[in-house]
Design an enzyme around this catalytic site. Sequence first.
Site, PDB file in Angstrom:
ATOM      1  N   HIS A 101       0.884  -1.171   0.000  1.00  0.00           N
ATOM      2  CA  HIS A 101       0.000   0.000   0.000  1.00  0.00           C
ATOM      3  C   HIS A 101       0.920   1.218   0.000  1.00  0.00           C
ATOM      4  O   HIS A 101       1.997   1.187   0.601  1.00  0.00           O
ATOM      5  CB  HIS A 101      -0.827   0.120   1.276  1.00  0.00           C
ATOM      6  CG  HIS A 101      -1.735  -1.023   1.601  1.00  0.00           C
ATOM      7  ND1 HIS A 101      -1.306  -2.157   2.226  1.00  0.00           N
ATOM      8  CD2 HIS A 101      -3.061  -1.178   1.412  1.00  0.00           C
ATOM      9  CE1 HIS A 101      -2.341  -2.973   2.412  1.00  0.00           C
ATOM     10  NE2 HIS A 101      -3.417  -2.406   1.920  1.00  0.00           N
ATOM     11  N   ASP A 104       2.318   2.000   3.342  1.00  0.00           N
ATOM     12  CA  ASP A 104       3.281   1.059   3.941  1.00  0.00           C
ATOM     13  C   ASP A 104       4.704   1.523   3.696  1.00  0.00           C
ATOM     14  O   ASP A 104       5.576   1.345   4.539  1.00  0.00           O
ATOM     15  CB  ASP A 104       3.218  -0.338   3.278  1.00  0.00           C
ATOM     16  CG  ASP A 104       1.866  -0.980   3.357  1.00  0.00           C
ATOM     17  OD1 ASP A 104       1.136  -0.699   4.308  1.00  0.00           O
ATOM     18  OD2 ASP A 104       1.561  -1.784   2.453  1.00  0.00           O
ATOM     19  N   GLU A 232     -10.911  -6.946  -4.155  1.00  0.00           N
ATOM     20  CA  GLU A 232     -10.644  -8.004  -3.169  1.00  0.00           C
ATOM     21  C   GLU A 232     -11.836  -8.175  -2.224  1.00  0.00           C
ATOM     22  O   GLU A 232     -12.097  -7.316  -1.383  1.00  0.00           O
ATOM     23  CB  GLU A 232      -9.371  -7.660  -2.372  1.00  0.00           C
ATOM     24  CG  GLU A 232      -8.989  -8.749  -1.379  1.00  0.00           C
ATOM     25  CD  GLU A 232      -7.645  -8.486  -0.714  1.00  0.00           C
ATOM     26  OE1 GLU A 232      -6.719  -7.993  -1.392  1.00  0.00           O
ATOM     27  OE2 GLU A 232      -7.532  -8.765   0.487  1.00  0.00           O
ATOM     28  N   ASP A 296      -4.660 -13.881  -2.386  1.00  0.00           N
ATOM     29  CA  ASP A 296      -3.954 -13.567  -1.153  1.00  0.00           C
ATOM     30  C   ASP A 296      -3.972 -14.850  -0.333  1.00  0.00           C
ATOM     31  O   ASP A 296      -5.031 -15.307   0.125  1.00  0.00           O
ATOM     32  CB  ASP A 296      -4.628 -12.416  -0.399  1.00  0.00           C
ATOM     33  CG  ASP A 296      -4.098 -11.060  -0.849  1.00  0.00           C
ATOM     34  OD1 ASP A 296      -3.271 -11.031  -1.794  1.00  0.00           O
ATOM     35  OD2 ASP A 296      -4.499 -10.032  -0.266  1.00  0.00           O
ATOM     36  N   ASP A 309      -5.164 -13.862   9.499  1.00  0.00           N
ATOM     37  CA  ASP A 309      -4.084 -13.738   8.503  1.00  0.00           C
ATOM     38  C   ASP A 309      -2.861 -14.590   8.841  1.00  0.00           C
ATOM     39  O   ASP A 309      -1.722 -14.096   8.852  1.00  0.00           O
ATOM     40  CB  ASP A 309      -3.630 -12.267   8.376  1.00  0.00           C
ATOM     41  CG  ASP A 309      -4.609 -11.428   7.582  1.00  0.00           C
ATOM     42  OD1 ASP A 309      -5.402 -11.993   6.800  1.00  0.00           O
ATOM     43  OD2 ASP A 309      -4.566 -10.188   7.725  1.00  0.00           O
TER      44      ASP A 309
HETATM   45  C1  XUL Z   1      -7.227  -6.717   4.523  1.00  0.00           C
HETATM   46  C2  XUL Z   1      -6.475  -7.134   3.333  1.00  0.00           C
HETATM   47  C3  XUL Z   1      -5.683  -6.069   2.679  1.00  0.00           C
HETATM   48  C4  XUL Z   1      -5.660  -6.146   1.191  1.00  0.00           C
HETATM   49  C5  XUL Z   1      -4.951  -4.988   0.544  1.00  0.00           C
HETATM   50  O1  XUL Z   1      -7.901  -7.745   5.161  1.00  0.00           O
HETATM   51  O2  XUL Z   1      -6.481  -8.280   2.948  1.00  0.00           O
HETATM   52  O3  XUL Z   1      -4.395  -6.121   3.195  1.00  0.00           O
HETATM   53  O4  XUL Z   1      -5.062  -7.312   0.737  1.00  0.00           O
HETATM   54  O5  XUL Z   1      -5.494  -3.767   0.910  1.00  0.00           O
HETATM   55 CO    CO Z   2      -5.590  -9.217   1.300  1.00  0.00          CO
END
Ligand code: XUL
Ligand code: CO
Length: 437
Positions: A101, A104, A232, A296, A309
Site C-alpha cells: 500500500h 506502507d 478483493e 492472497d 491472517d
Molecule cells: C485486509 C487485506 C488487505 C488487502 C490490501 O484484510 O487483505 O491487506 O489485501 O489492501
Molecule cells: Co488481502
Amino acid sequence: MAEAFPDVGPIQYEGPDSKNPLAFKHYNPEEEVEGRTLRDLLRYSVCYWHTFRATGTDPFGAATLQRPWDDGSDSIENALRRVDAAFEFISKLGAPFYCFHDRDVAPEGASLAETNKNLDAVVARLKEKQGETGIQLLWGTANLFSHPRFMHGAATTCNADVFAYAAAQVKKAIEVTHELGGVNYVFWGGREGYHNLYNTDMQRELDHLARFMHMAKEHAQSIGFTGQFLFEPKPKEPTKHQYDFDAAACLNFIGRNGLDGVVKLNVETNHATLAGHTMMHEMEYARIHNALGSIDANTGDLLLGWDTDQFPTDIYLTTQVMLVILKQGGLAPGGVNFDAKVRRESFDPVDLFHAHIGGMDAFARGAKIAARIRADGVLEDFVKNRYRTFDEGIGAKIENGAAKFAELESYMLDKGEAAPNESGRQEYLENVINDYL
Ligand code: XUL
Ligand code: CO
C-alpha cells in the site's frame, strides 16, 4: 547499511529429507509442474504491510516484534532503511514479487503534496532495488482506511471532500504502480461498507463506488497503465457489512456497473472463510466467471473467527487452491501473495523466514499433489460422468436452449418417472484425495 538478516543466507532447495529449517523441502523453483516451473506457476509475492510494517500490537497489548533496522519513526531515512531490509529479505527468500500500500512504504506528510513527495522519494529507492535484485511488483494499492479522515469510508463516504482525497490518493498510487512496472492494481474496500442503515444511503454509496472505479479505469488508460485491476472481496471487518462481501457480490457489482473484464478478483482465504465459504468455492466462482485474477494466500483460525491472517500450512487447503489454479492454466499476471503475518509471540526476524518458507513449501506440495490428481483424471472423470445425461438427448436440448417447458412436460408424461439417481460418492472421493496427500 549493515545487513538486516546477517545470520541468514539465500534460502536453497534441499529436498524433502532436509532437516534444515532455513531450506525449502518442496519448493524447487526450477521444478516443472504441468509444463511450467514452480517459480512461474506460483508467482510468490511478499506483502510489505504485514512483513515490514506489523509491530505485533493487538487490542490488548503493545508492540512485540523485533525489527532492528526500523527505529519506529516516520522519517524518510527510516522508510528507506526499511526498503533495503525488505529487498534483502525478499532476495534471500527467493520470492520473485512483492506488493504494498502507498502508506506502507512512505509516511503521510502534513499535506497531500508533502505525502506525495514522500512517496516519490521512497519509490525511487524501490525502483533502484527492483533493478538491482530483479524483484518485481505484483501489485500496488492505496491505504484508504487507516487515516481518521476515512472513518466513514473512502469511495463510499458521506463527505465529498474525502471522496476527492481518496481519488487523488488512488490516482497517485496507480501512477507509482505504473512507474514500478506493477502488473496489477488492487482495490480492497477497507471501510467501504456500513455499520447501520439508519444513517446510510446504500444506493448513493454504491453508485459512488462505481463512479470511483470508472475514474480509476479512465486514469489508468490515460497514463498507459495496462496492469489488471483487482477487487478483493471481504465480508466484514472493519465494517459490519462490506459491499465487497464475497466473489458473488463483487461480480454482481462489477457486472451491473459496466466493469466486466476491467476488474477481476483478488481472492483471499481468510476473507472467504469469514464469508462462510471455502477458498476453493470463492476461487471456482471467480474462475467460471473469467475473473480469478490473483490470490492472497493465508488462512484463518475457525476457533477465533476474525481475520487472523496466518501463514498457510495446511496441505488440504493448498491442494484445493492449486486444483483451481491448474484448472485455469495459472494465475498470471496475478500470483500467490502471502497476505499473512507472524504471530506477535514470534518476534524474531528469523520467524519471517520460517513463516514464508512454510507457506512456499505448502503451496509447492499442493501444486504437485494437485497435478497428480489431475494427471490421473480422478475428479475430472467422475464429474464429467456425473453430468453425462446432459451430453445427449433431452439433456443436450436443455443445455443448448432447444427445449421448452412444453416439450419437457410431454417428455416426462411419456416417460412417467425420471431415471433413477446415482450416488454422489462424496466419502469415496474424499478417500481418493487422501490417497494423494
Ligand atoms: C485486509 C487485506 C488487505 C488487502 C490490501 O484484510 O487483505 O491487506 O489485501 O489492501
Ligand atoms: Co488481502
